[in-house]
Design an enzyme around this catalytic site. Structure first.
Site, PDB file in Angstrom:
ATOM      1  N   TYR A   1      47.564  40.924  34.501  1.00 38.15           N
ATOM      2  CA  TYR A   1      48.948  41.211  34.037  1.00 38.15           C
ATOM      3  C   TYR A   1      48.859  41.428  32.299  1.00 38.15           C
ATOM      4  O   TYR A   1      49.735  41.789  31.650  1.00 38.15           O
ATOM      5  CB  TYR A   1      49.756  40.017  33.953  1.00 38.15           C
ATOM      6  CG  TYR A   1      50.049  39.692  35.526  1.00 38.15           C
ATOM      7  CD1 TYR A   1      50.460  40.948  36.351  1.00 38.15           C
ATOM      8  CD2 TYR A   1      49.771  38.461  36.001  1.00 38.15           C
ATOM      9  CE1 TYR A   1      50.781  40.658  37.689  1.00 38.15           C
ATOM     10  CE2 TYR A   1      50.121  38.315  37.238  1.00 38.15           C
ATOM     11  CZ  TYR A   1      50.489  39.122  38.415  1.00 38.15           C
ATOM     12  OH  TYR A   1      50.693  38.928  39.476  1.00 38.15           O
ATOM     13  N   ILE A   2      47.526  41.175  31.753  1.00 39.36           N
ATOM     14  CA  ILE A   2      47.498  41.137  30.314  1.00 39.36           C
ATOM     15  C   ILE A   2      46.505  42.515  29.954  1.00 39.36           C
ATOM     16  O   ILE A   2      45.656  42.678  30.730  1.00 39.36           O
ATOM     17  CB  ILE A   2      47.041  39.920  29.317  1.00 39.36           C
ATOM     18  CG1 ILE A   2      45.633  39.531  30.090  1.00 39.36           C
ATOM     19  CG2 ILE A   2      48.164  39.132  29.807  1.00 39.36           C
ATOM     20  CD1 ILE A   2      45.317  38.189  29.442  1.00 39.36           C
TER      21      ILE A   2
END
Length: 866
Positions: free
Chosen positions: A124-125
Site C-alpha cells: 500500500y505504500i
C-alpha cells in the site's frame, strides 16, 4: 565438549564408525557467525554509513529509478536479489530509511516515529529516491563492485557517498559481543562542521533528534563509549491546572510516555487527574493536575519518575577494513570529509579524462573532414590499407595530441556517416571544442584547488537541501532533580511512641504527617538517641519516641533545640544543633552518652527559630532563684555530637515553653541560574537578593506577562522567555517599553504592581499576537537610549523614563515612545540590569548567613549560667 560418533554407510550396506571431534568445529562456527553478524548485519561501514541491507535497498531502488514512485513490495522483491534474508527484514529497513526523510521520498502511510504507529503494508505504500540521494549517494564510475551472494548480480561494496550520512541518520545495532549506537546529528551543522575541517579548524558536533525536545550534552564524550546524553520532553504550563507536553524525548513515543505517566500516578509518585493525547500534526499531551498540585513540582516529578526524561548512552562503532573500530563522532566526520574530498577528486579526474578524449576525437574528426582524408581511402582495397591511409593522413598532426592515436581512434573515424561529412560546419566544430576546452580548464582549476572546490560543494548542498532542516533539539544544561523532594505525598506517617514503632501501616496509631514512600524518617528518643530510617510499613526504632518527622538530608535551615540531663554529673545541658548527614539505621547520641541521661525538652525548628523557655528547679534545690527564663538565641548552633552548654547544675523539676522566637539564621541568598532557569543557594548564576520567609520574586516575560512567586528552589522559569527576575517590592515603580503588533509602534508605561495573587500571570501589553515586551526596569532613575529615523538620517536620543510618562495603572496602554520610527532602543549602560537588593550587612559575604554560622565543634562551651 565430548566427541561424537557418526555412522557412514559403505557400499556393501555395512556401516563404518568414524569419530569426529566437534570442539574445534563449534569454536570456528561461533567465530564465523560472530564475524558475519558484525560485518554483514549490525554495524555500518564508515565509508557510506550504511548496513548491508540498507545499501542493497538503495542500490535496488537506483536500478528501478525512473523518477516515479514504486510500490515498496516491488522494491523488497528487487532487493532480495542482493540480500539473502527474508522480506520482513528488508521491509522494516525500508520503513526505517523512509522515516528519516533524507534518502527516500515516501507516499502513503509510513507510520509515525512520534506516536509509534507502524507503517501500512508494503503493497500500500510507495517510495522513490530523493534528489539528495541521487546527487550525493550514487556514481557507478567511482563505485567498487562485488558479486552478489548467488553470483548472478553485481552489488556495491560501499556506495560513494559524498556526505557524512552515518552521522546524519544515526544508527543502532546489536551484534555478537558488541553493539553500536550513533545518534543522529543536524544536517546543516554537519555540513558546517565539514567546511570547518576543510578550512583547517576544529569542530564539535552534537546530536539533533527528529522528535525535538531538550538535551544536555555535557557528558556526551563525543559519542564514544562511556558517554551519556540526557533528553527531556518540552513541558509548558498552560495554566496552574494544565501542563502541555510539546516535544517528546528521542527513543520514546507518545503512547509509551503516557503509559509511564499513568504508571507513576498509580504508584503515587505524581498526582494528576487526567492525561489526554491531542497529538495530530504536532505533539501535544495534555496533563490535568489534581487539585492543590504545584505545576513546577509536577514538572520536576515528571522528569524524575516518567519517560519525560531519558538517558541515552552512545557507543560509536563502525567497520573499517572489515574490522569493528570505536571512534568519536568528530573522527567519523573528519573521515567522511576527507573521503568526500577524495571522491570529488576522482570524479574530477574522470571528467578530465572524458573531456580530453572528446577534445581529441573532435580534433581528429575536424582534421579527417577538412583535409579530405576520407577521399584517400576510396581506392583502398583492404581494411588494413584503409587504416594505414588514414593513419598516414593524420601523421603531420599527431604531435598536437596528448596521446598516441590508436587503431580504435581510426576505426571511429571510419564510422562517421557521409551525411555528417557533407553537413560538417567548421565554425560549430570550433565552438564545441572551445566549450570543451573551457570546461577542461575549469576541471583542472578545481583539481589544483581541491579544498576550495570541496568547500563550494558543501555550501551548494547546504543551499539546496538545508532549508527546513534547522536544529530541532534545544541544547540545555539540566539541573539535578532530587526524587525525594519532588515526589508526591502518597503515604501517611504514623507513630506508636510508647512501643517504638513507625510506618505508614500503623493506621490505628498517632498520625504524624503526609509523606512519600521514598522518604527517610528521623526519630528522637527519650534516652537522647537519634536515628534515621527508611520509611516502611512498620519498623521498630526504639521505645519512648519524643519526636518523629520526615528527614531532609543537608537541610541547613532545620535546627533542633535540646535540653537534657547528663546521667553522670547530674547537670542539665542545653544545645542547638543540626543533623545534616547520617548513616541510615545507625543510632547517634545527642547527649554525652552516659547512663541515665535523658531528654527534658526538645523542639524542631524548620527555619532556625530560637524560643524562650522557663526553667523550674526542684523545691529542694540550693539555688536562690528556682524559676528563671532561658533564651535559646544566646547560644550558637553546633554539631550534632557537641555536648552543649551547662544550663544549671541543680535538679530541674520541669521546663515550660514561654515565647516563640525568630530565626537566628537570617535570610537566604537566592541566585538565578539563567542557563537552566532555576533558583539556587549554591552561588550559581546571578545573585537576586537575600530572602526571608515572606519575601517574593517578580518575573517579567518577553510576551508581556508578569507574575509574583515565592522563592522556592523548585520553581521553574523558561530562560528564553524571561526578561527580568528580581526580588519583589510593591513600592517599586515598574518602567516598561513594549512593541504593539497592531500599530507597529513602541509604547512606554510606568506603573505599580497592584495585583496580589501568587503564581498567576498578568499581561501588561496589548493582546496582538506580534506584540512583545522590549524592556523593563524597576530602577528609580531608569534611562533609555534609542535611535530614531528622521527621513534618511538616524538620530541618537537619550531620556529618563520618568520624564516621558507619569505612573499610571498596570492596565494602562501607555504613551507612544516617539513620533518617529524607532530603529533601536535599549537601557542605558548604567541600567543594563537591576542590581539585587543588599542583605543589609555590608560585611556579609555572598552565600553566608546573616547571623549565625554552624560550628561543628565537638567540645562543650562550659558556660555556668547559675
Amino acid at each position: 565438549m565430548s566427541d561424537t560418533t557418526e555412522n557412514i554407510p559403505e557400499e556393501n550396506g555395512e556401516s563404518l564408525h568414524q569419530s569426529i571431534p566437534v570442539t574445534g568445529m563449534y569454536k570456528d562456527w561461533f567465530l564465523d557467525y560472530a564475524s558475519y553478524v558484525i560485518l554483514e548485519r549490525a554495524v555500518p561501514a564508515i565509508q557510506d554509513g550504511l548496513k548491508p541491507v540498507q545499501r542493497r535497498i538503495l542500490h535496488a531502488m537506483k536500478e528501478m529509478d525512473d523518477g516515479r514512485f514504486n510500490k515498496v513490495a516491488n522494491i523488497i522483491g528487487q532487493s532480495m536479489q542482493y540480500h539473502p534474508h527474508g522480506d520482513a527484514s528488508i521491509g522494516d529497513a525500508i520503513v526505517n530509511l523512509g522515516q528519516k526523510e533524507l534518502l527516500i521520498e515516501t507516499q502513503g502511510n509510513w507510520g509515525d516515529i512520534r506516536t509509534g504507529d507502524s507503517a501500512a503494508a508494503s503493497r500500500y505504500i510507495e517510495a522513490r529516491l530523493s534528489k539528495f540521494a541521487l546527487e550525493v549517494v550514487f556514481n557507478p564510475q567511482t563505485t567498487e563492485w562485488q558479486l552478489s551472494y548467488d553470483g548472478r548480480k553485481k552489488e556495491p561494496v560501499t556506495l560513494p557517498v559524498k556526505f557524512p550520512l552515518l552521522l546524519a541518520q544515526g544508527v543502532e545495532g546489536i551484534a555478537v559481543g558488541l553493539s553500536t549506537k550513533i545518534l543522529p546529528h543536524n544536517f546543516c551543522e554537519l555540513i558546517e562542521g565539514s567546511i570547518q575541517i576543510l578550512e583547517g579548524g576544529a569542530t564539535q558536533i552534537l546530536p539533533d533528534f527528529p522528535t525535538g525536545g531538550m538535551a544536555d550534552f555535557s557528558e556526551y564524550n563525543e559519542g564514544k563509549r562511556g558517554g551519556r546524553v540526557k533528553v527531556r520532553a518540552r513541558i509548558e504550563e498552560e495554566d496552574n491546572k494544565i501542563l502541555l507536553i510539546k516535544d517528546i524525548p528521542f527513543g520514546t513515543t507518545t503512547n509509551s510516555l503516557i503509559e509511564s505517566i499513568i504508571k507513576a500516578n498509580d504508584k503515587g509518585k505524581i498526582k494528576i487527574k487526567k492525561v489526554v493525547d491531542n497529538t495530530a500534526k504536532d505533539v501535544e499531551i495534555q496533563i490535568q493536575l489534581a487539585p492543590g498540585q504545584s505545576p513546577d513540582m509536577t514538572i520536576d516529578a515528571l522528569y524524575a519518575f516518567t519517560d519525560c526524561e531519558v538517558s541515552i548512552s552512545p557507543n560509536a562503532c563502525v567497520i573499517i577494513d572489515e574490522k569493528p573500530v570505536f571512534l568519536s563522532v568528530n573522527d567519523i566526520l573528519r573521515f567522511n570529509t576527507e573521503q568526500t574530498k577524495v571522491l570529488l577528486k576522482r570524479e574530477l579526474e574522470i571528467r578530465r579524462g572524458e573531456l580530453m578524449e572528446k577534445l581529441l576525437f573532435s580534433s581528429l574528426e575536424k582534421i579527417f573532414i577538412e583535409n579530405r582524408i576520407y577521399r584517400d581511402i576510396e581506392e583502398c582495397e583492404t581494411w588494413e590499407a584503409v587504416i594505414q591511409t588514414i593513419d598516414k593522413g593524420l601523421t603531420p598532426f599527431k604531435p598536437q595530441f596528448y596521446r598516441e592515436i590508436t587503431t580504435e581512434d581510426i576505426v571511429r573515424l571510419t564510422e562517421i556517416k557521409i551525411k555528417r561529412i557533407s553537413k560538417f560546419d567548421a565554425f560549430k566544430a570550433d565552438e564545441l571544442m572551445r566549450k570543451l576546452q573551457e570546461e577542461l580548464n575549469e576541471v583542472n582549476h578545481h583539481l589544483k584547488h581541491l579544498t576550495a572546490y570541496a568547500i563550494d560543494y558543501y555550501r551548494n548542498l547546504l543551499q539546496k537541501y538545508g532549508k527546513g532542516r534547522e536544529r530541532k533539539t534545544e541544547i540545555r544544561a539540566f539541573d539535578t532533580i532530587e526524587a525525594t523532594i519532588v515526589a508526591a505525598n502518597n503515604a501517611k506517617l504514623y507513630v506508636n511512641r510508647a512501643d517504638g514503632f513507625i510506618g505508614y501501616g500503623l493506621k490505628k496509631d498517632e498520625f504524624v504527617c503526609d509523606c512519600s514512600d521514598l522518604d527517610d524518617v528521623i526519630v528522637f528518643r527519650k534516652d537522647g538517641v537519634c536515628v534515621v530510617s527508611k520509611i516502611q510499613d512498620k519498623g521498630f526504632v526504639g521505645k519512648d519516641i519524643i519526636h518523629v518527622a520526615v528527614y531532609r538530608k543537608g537541610d541547613e535551615r532545620m535546627v533542633y533545640n535540646l535540653i537534657y540531663l547528663d546521667g553522670t554529673s547530674g547537670k542539665t545541658m542545653v544545645k542547638r544543633f543540626q543533623v545534616l548527614a547520617v548513616t541510615r539505621d545507625r543510632e547517634y547520641d545527642l547527649t554525652k552518652g552516659t547512663k541515665g541521661s535523658k531528654v527534658l525538652y526538645m523542639t524542631a525548628n524548620p527555619n532556625g527559630e530560637a524560643e524562650i523557655v522557663t526553667i523550674y528547679l526542684t523545691q529542694g534545690a540550693k539555688a536562690k532563684i528556682k524559676v528563671f527564663d532561658f533564651d535559646f538565641s544566646t547560644i550558637e548552633i553546633k554539631g550534632r555530637a557537641a555536648g552543649g552548654n551547662i544550663l544549671t547544675k541543680y535538679p530541674v523539676r520541669k521546663i515550660q515553653h514561654k515565647m516563640d522566637g525568630v530565626s537566628t539564621l537570617g535570610g537566604l541568598n537566592i541566585y538565578y541560574d539563567a542557563s537552566i532557569g532555576r533558583l539556587n543557594t549554591d552561588q550559581r548564576g546571578r545573585l537576586i537578593g537575600n530572602f526571608l520567609g515572606d519575601d517574593k520574586l517578580i518575573v517579567f516575560y518577553k510576551n508581556g506577562d508578569y507574575e509574583v512567586t515565592g522563592f522556592e528552589l523548585t520553581n521553574r522559569y523558561e530562560p528564553s522567555h524571561v526578561l527580568l527576575i528580581e526580588k519583589f517590592s510593591p513600592d517599586r515603580v515598574v518602567s516598561a517599553i513594549y512593541y504593539d503588533g497592531g500599530s507597529k509602534v513602541y509604547f512606554v508605561k510606568r506603573f505599580l504592581i497592584e495585583t496580589t495573587s501568587l503564581n498567576k500571570k498578568f499581561n501588561i501589553i496589548s493582546d496582538h499576537k506580534h506584540s512583545y515586551l522590549k524592556l523593563v526596569s524597576t530602577d528609580k532613575q531608569a534611562q533609555i537610549k534609542m535611535t530614531v529615523l528622521k527621513g534618511k538620517e538616524k538620530e541618537e536620543q537619550e531620556y529618563d523614563i520618568d520624564m516621558l510618562i507619569d505612573v499610571k495603572g498596570w492596565k494602562a496602554i501607555g504613551n507612544k515612545l516617539s513620533q518617529h520610527p524607532i530603529d533601536a532602543v535599549s537601557l542605558s549602560s548604567s541600567e543594563k540590569e537591576t542590581p539585587a537588593e543588599a542583605t543589609g550587612d555590608e560585611d556579609l559575604e555572598i552565600g553566608s548567613t546573616v547571623d549565625l554560622k554552624v560550628k561543628k565543634d565537638e567540645e562543650d562551651d562550659q558556660l555556668g549560667l547559675f
